[in-house]
Design a protein around this motif. Sequence first.
Motif, PDB file in Angstrom:
ATOM      1  N   ARG A  81     -10.005  -5.357   3.735  1.00 54.36           N
ATOM      2  CA  ARG A  81     -10.248  -4.164   2.943  1.00 54.36           C
ATOM      3  C   ARG A  81      -9.741  -4.405   1.545  1.00 54.36           C
ATOM      4  N   LYS A  84      -4.688  -6.135  -2.334  1.00 51.64           N
ATOM      5  CA  LYS A  84      -4.446  -5.151  -3.376  1.00 51.64           C
ATOM      6  C   LYS A  84      -4.430  -5.727  -4.772  1.00 51.64           C
ATOM      7  N   ALA A  85      -3.607  -6.705  -4.971  1.00 53.89           N
ATOM      8  CA  ALA A  85      -3.383  -7.166  -6.338  1.00 53.89           C
ATOM      9  C   ALA A  85      -4.667  -7.552  -7.043  1.00 53.89           C
ATOM     10  N   ALA A 117      -3.781  -2.350   7.265  1.00 51.10           N
ATOM     11  CA  ALA A 117      -3.561  -3.073   6.003  1.00 51.10           C
ATOM     12  C   ALA A 117      -3.306  -4.562   6.212  1.00 51.10           C
ATOM     13  N   ALA A 118      -3.438  -5.049   7.437  1.00 49.79           N
ATOM     14  CA  ALA A 118      -3.082  -6.444   7.720  1.00 49.79           C
ATOM     15  C   ALA A 118      -3.872  -7.436   6.874  1.00 49.79           C
ATOM     16  N   ALA A 131      -5.614  -6.300   4.042  1.00 52.96           N
ATOM     17  CA  ALA A 131      -6.032  -5.512   2.890  1.00 52.96           C
ATOM     18  C   ALA A 131      -5.437  -6.084   1.630  1.00 52.96           C
ATOM     19  N   GLU A 155      -3.458   2.037  -8.389  1.00 52.57           N
ATOM     20  CA  GLU A 155      -3.334   1.846  -9.823  1.00 52.57           C
ATOM     21  C   GLU A 155      -3.027   0.415 -10.203  1.00 52.57           C
ATOM     22  N   MET A 156      -2.541  -0.372  -9.274  1.00 51.21           N
ATOM     23  CA  MET A 156      -2.247  -1.755  -9.615  1.00 51.21           C
ATOM     24  C   MET A 156      -3.516  -2.583  -9.657  1.00 51.21           C
ATOM     25  N   LEU A 209      -8.052  -2.486  -1.392  1.00 46.21           N
ATOM     26  CA  LEU A 209      -7.364  -1.219  -1.597  1.00 46.21           C
ATOM     27  C   LEU A 209      -7.540  -0.738  -3.025  1.00 46.21           C
ATOM     28  N   THR A 218       0.476   0.692   9.897  1.00 44.11           N
ATOM     29  CA  THR A 218      -0.529   0.133   8.994  1.00 44.11           C
ATOM     30  C   THR A 218      -0.242  -1.310   8.658  1.00 44.11           C
ATOM     31  N   HIS A 219       1.038  -1.666   8.677  1.00 46.10           N
ATOM     32  CA  HIS A 219       1.459  -2.990   8.228  1.00 46.10           C
ATOM     33  C   HIS A 219       1.744  -3.959   9.370  1.00 46.10           C
ATOM     34  N   GLU A 269      -6.116   5.282  -0.886  1.00 44.17           N
ATOM     35  CA  GLU A 269      -6.168   4.067  -0.069  1.00 44.17           C
ATOM     36  C   GLU A 269      -6.695   4.328   1.321  1.00 44.17           C
ATOM     37  N   ALA A 270      -6.353   5.491   1.880  1.00 39.93           N
ATOM     38  CA  ALA A 270      -6.793   5.779   3.243  1.00 39.93           C
ATOM     39  C   ALA A 270      -7.851   6.871   3.247  1.00 39.93           C
ATOM     40  N   GLU A 273       2.659  -6.772   0.374  1.00 37.35           N
ATOM     41  CA  GLU A 273       1.241  -6.683   0.688  1.00 37.35           C
ATOM     42  C   GLU A 273       0.987  -6.989   2.157  1.00 37.35           C
ATOM     43  N   ARG A 274      -0.073  -6.416   2.668  1.00 35.86           N
ATOM     44  CA  ARG A 274      -0.497  -6.700   4.055  1.00 35.86           C
ATOM     45  C   ARG A 274       0.696  -6.466   4.995  1.00 35.86           C
ATOM     46  N   PRO A 275       0.997  -7.323   5.979  1.00 36.17           N
ATOM     47  CA  PRO A 275       2.187  -7.028   6.795  1.00 36.17           C
ATOM     48  C   PRO A 275       3.527  -7.237   6.081  1.00 36.17           C
ATOM     49  N   GLU A 287       0.850  -1.188   0.000  1.00 36.73           N
ATOM     50  CA  GLU A 287       0.000   0.000   0.000  1.00 36.73           C
ATOM     51  C   GLU A 287       0.886   1.238   0.000  1.00 36.73           C
TER      52      GLU A 287
END
Lengths: 540, 540
Positions: free
Chosen positions: B329, B301-302, B296-297, B299, B334-335, B331, B288-289, B377-378, A240-242, A17
């Motif tokens: 979550r 994305k890909a 983001a734990a 979250a 752009e990815m 996220l 966050t991580h 994202e946030a 990603e994530r942690p 992120e």
Amino acid sequence: MSYQVFDTSLRDGAQREGISYSVVDKLAIARLLDEFGVGFIEGGWPGAMPKDTEFFRRAKTELDLKHAVLVAFGSTRKAGVDVADDQQVKALLDAETPVVCLVAKSDIRHVERALRTTGDENLAMVRDTVAFLVSHGRRVFVDCEHFFDGYRHDPDYTASVVHAAFAGGAERVVMCDTNGGMLPSQITRAIGELTERLGVPADQLGIHCQNDTSCAVANTVAAVEAGVRHFQCTANGYGERPGNADLFAVVANLQLKLGLPVLPDGCLEKAVRVSHAIAEIANLTPDTHQAYVGAAAFAHKAGLHASAIKVDPLLYNHVDPAVVGNDMRILVTEMAGRASIELKSRELGIELSGHQDALSKVTQQVKDLEAVGWSFEAADASFELLVRDHVPGAAYDRPFELESYRVLVEHRADGTVVSEATVKMRVRGERVITTAEGNGPVNAIDEALRTGLTAHYPELANFELADYKVRILEGSHGTNAVTRVLVETSDKQRDWTTVGVHDNVVEASWHALVDALTYGLAHTTPASAPRSGSWGNSSQ
Amino acid sequence: MSYQVFDTSLRDGAQREGISYSVVDKLAIARLLDEFGVGFIEGGWPGAMPKDTEFFRRAKTELDLKHAVLVAFGSTRKAGVDVADDQQVKALLDAETPVVCLVAKSDIRHVERALRTTGDENLAMVRDTVAFLVSHGRRVFVDCEHFFDGYRHDPDYTASVVHAAFAGGAERVVMCDTNGGMLPSQITRAIGELTERLGVPADQLGIHCQNDTSCAVANTVAAVEAGVRHFQCTANGYGERPGNADLFAVVANLQLKLGLPVLPDGCLEKAVRVSHAIAEIANLTPDTHQAYVGAAAFAHKAGLHASAIKVDPLLYNHVDPAVVGNDMRILVTEMAGRASIELKSRELGIELSGHQDALSKVTQQVKDLEAVGWSFEAADASFELLVRDHVPGAAYDRPFELESYRVLVEHRADGTVVSEATVKMRVRGERVITTAEGNGPVNAIDEALRTGLTAHYPELANFELADYKVRILEGSHGTNAVTRVLVETSDKQRDWTTVGVHDNVVEASWHALVDALTYGLAHTTPASAPRSGSWGNSSQ
């Protein structure tokens, strides 16, 4: 057999992120990773990500790697499609990398529910794609996604995926803890059992850990202790994530604690520099508390330790900080007391042992300021100014006396946004009024200050604002908060950091900027050269 | 036998660079730790730290702990001094806690070089101090400093320290990896060997790990797997250098992965709230991580995962996020592409599957904005505004039209610093000019906006700026940088976060503030209630 240090900062690490690398960023990071001595740099997913296609294209002529080889990442062919017709696989070849790393499903549940195909077709996808790429002269690694979860659920199926990969000609099959849920003892046990079941020795396998249990580094080390020699990490554990397993911690642990020569000679000591440089490119604040490479990794605070450290540094550091390019710092905080402040001042070239009264005053002033939000831990230049002001004869000249300033920001009716600052001051007895514009209020103030001072202090032209950090303290009160500003200034030979704290971000910035100029000029103009010993390097 | 979850956030954790707890902070953290169900709260070092003496004094009447007992930390008596005459030990008794935790030297090199006394005197110091406190009715734990290093250097001496502690009546002897240099396999091996040599079962021992190899959590888990039942952690792993073992990760790993009931029922799910609240009090940005509790734990994305997650969330999360009070979550970056944006919009209550054209435009706009520093994202509320603007009929009313604004910051000749903002706008057809003062330029603008709008939108009075974060992007260019501002607004029922990006911090803040008001008013005034479905909770 040597170790395969495989870095995926540019592919898996980029999933974090907040990270968004340009092609230029990726080329720069690749060079840094190569300097650090990794063996493999996974550059991205050509075809799927346009920036990655471009990266591999430019890498052919712009990257001159000394230690590493480039790896293109992609997936096995689509279900039901001939591998020679699969565009994504073709893009992998077009990247023209010596190595390709393919992600394959190795958990039957993912095959059926996410890919929506059969177990057998997935095996064919693995075997075909590997064989196809090998036939084109590529070395192929296969990342088995959800490996441990899949193996626990249906060990035979996961084993068959591994066999299919090797049957296709894969050089290495990588066990990926994709969900990141493993603990080290589970990794050790799993590798012990499955190498037996698979009939594959551990050194044919690789490991890729995610950090969801906060054990990615430990899991990676455990896998290597179990015989695995290929391990995948990212710089600073980004992901990603942690995140992923932190390259620097893994490599330092393996080399320094287990004595395994995973990097070429002379590379480990570049860890701090490479770690920080990559954070810089990623536009992320370096983690001060990161193991081995963090600015605070070897920073001792407690008064208890500080007095003992003078005795024997190695009693308190688990390794010599220099082996990773770091050093020991004494932190100045209210918990530290006189002993730490005396040590810190000495570090900066000011001997306070003969000035007990000054030491008491400095200690009290630091405590008082910290109580309202000041922090000198990362602002050695401001701390030095504070100490010198208490030592007779050691204070630095102030380059000017402020009379007043004002800053204006306007969002005009035509939509333009302008910032303008006017400063009125006395410089060497002369009253000076200057006005300058800037990109924002702080930039405008900085420009006005310089405009007013450069005639008297031409060396100011070499000072560059290298970094500017703002932190709102007690943010839960929104904009009615105390703002702490850290300014890093550079004159290309050295860096120094100063701090300013105030309700008002402009006033806080003003303070930090003035300290920066005062300190910088004291260390450059012959007329105000430091009076005591060598000055300290306060770059954080 | 049950587990002893021992938290030292208020003592060892407070050593972290940047942390400085007031007594009120400590009391608040103690209550939070108690809610989380820890068994022991080490409150500080009475006598040595005046704030800690005060904490223990006030705790007697102000803390009503349900799960935990308080622990006073201190050291063994001074060398050559009778324990009954030692003022520091007396202060430990005065704290009137049921438990005392003593730090003792267990490495002969530290005894000789740091304490400058003999091995025998150190053993007497341990035995005497423990016995003295036990005779006064205290339960005593003994932290053996530098335990593993000491044991490796001179196992007999370290063993004798352990025996001396138990001989004095200690309930538990804690093995401290003070320098943090251990790896999990080394912990496992060491505990196996030394329990045999000592003749002491593992469940009589405790473990305290530092994070210098990035393995503190893993080391703590390994110790528990080896039979140790007392483990010392800090909330969020705060501590000196790379910190201590993170309480939340350790407890979650033990309960969820190893099935050990270390906390009372119902406590683990408070992890996210307690973790964030303690970060708030510590004035540190939550990581966050961070594993388990970070925003983001869980979250994803890909684009790869996002489409599959719709299929089966548990295929991609190593645990159900709800068991630690977290959630999954998606996220927006752009990815992620169209799939993630569609998912995210749905999460926020806007169905885009029937608006492919809008989806394309939103995706493109997000990519374009992110390329110049924006990040959604946030900032779910800003994202929602952006999406709605592309969907016919779904856009929120804008509460006003800006004509112009200006902000002035003055540092006057008398030293006072003032900020004043004037805003000219049209509100519901009427031209409004307002001026307000503030603590800083952004606060002044915010006040001016509200002053001008409250007559037309009385509900604005309930909106509070809950948090304000500034981040300078491309900081290496100093103040010529892009500033990203995140604003969190609250109306006591819900929170929402908005973003603004610009060279100029005032303009960036303006954008985030305007989005915040627009979003907030759209969700409160009946006339502009959201048109599609339920609105999303965008609190980050």
